[in-house]
Design a protein around this motif. Structure first.
Motif, PDB file in Angstrom:
ATOM      1  N   GLN A  13       0.825  -1.206   0.000  1.00  0.00           N
ATOM      2  CA  GLN A  13       0.000   0.000   0.000  1.00  0.00           C
ATOM      3  C   GLN A  13       0.868   1.268   0.000  1.00  0.00           C
ATOM      4  O   GLN A  13       0.566   2.231  -0.704  1.00  0.00           O
ATOM      5  N   LEU A  17       0.881   4.051  -2.919  1.00  0.00           N
ATOM      6  CA  LEU A  17       0.630   5.458  -2.593  1.00  0.00           C
ATOM      7  C   LEU A  17       1.782   6.335  -3.071  1.00  0.00           C
ATOM      8  O   LEU A  17       1.555   7.400  -3.655  1.00  0.00           O
ATOM      9  N   ARG A  20       1.508   6.805  -6.734  1.00  0.00           N
ATOM     10  CA  ARG A  20       0.384   7.700  -7.050  1.00  0.00           C
ATOM     11  C   ARG A  20       0.755   9.153  -6.762  1.00  0.00           C
ATOM     12  O   ARG A  20       0.466  10.044  -7.561  1.00  0.00           O
TER      13      ARG A  20
END
Length: 172
Positions: A13, A17, A20
């Motif tokens: 995760q 992130l 992104r």
């Protein structure tokens, strides 16, 4: 207590992130029209935090890259008028790098692009969720020490107050 599976999921995760955030920041940077790469933007921010114009070697150490990479970044910023090489006033063999007025202007625009990117990323979160995330990120950013004990309260921990590298305006 975390398990290897949950740690693996958290790691994935965090990586997603990070990717992104980089994608969104790159898009906002391109939309700014400054013609600055993310690496050049990082160098501009680093220069802005220096009390005096740094040497190339200082910049390379601060950015954790090889000196040749800094030379290329400075070449690009110098060509666009955002930074310049200046001789050291004490040792003429030393060259220092300083921001120009155009570089300072670009930094202001870059800050706007970063804020827009952050707003886009944080948009789905409530105010409370943002506060919680901020606290968690503070713990992770300061988590470079290996002395964390499970369950240890971090808030107000006197050992963490004034940790090196946690202050904002560090010199080069």
């Amino acid at each position: 207590m975390t398990t290897p599976d949950s740690d693996s999921l958290l790691a994935e995760q965090l990586l997603r992130l990070t990717r992104r955030v980089h994608r969104i920041q790159r898009r906002h940077l391109q939309q700014s029209g400054l013609g600055v790469t993310p690496a050049q933007a990082g160098l501009l921010r680093t220069l802005a935090h220096c009390d005096a114009p740094p040497r190339m070697a200082d910049l390379a150490a601060r950015l954790e890259v090889v000196p040749r990479a800094v030379t290329t970044l400075v070449d690009g910023l110098e060509a666009s008028g955002m930074a310049r090489r200046v001789p050291d006033p004490v040792n003429r063999r030393v060259i220092r790098i300083e921001l120009t007025e155009d570089g300072r202007k670009a930094l202001r625009e870059l800050r706007g692009a970063r804020v827009s990117a952050a707003e886009e990323i944080l948009d789905p979160l409530t105010t409370l969720e943002r506060e919680v995330l901020s606290g968690l990120l503070d713990a992770l950013v300061g988590g470079e020490t290996a002395d964390h004990e499970p369950g240890r309260e971090r808030q107000g921990d006197p050992e963490r107050q004034g940790e090196p590298g946690r202050e904002r305006g560090r010199t080069c």
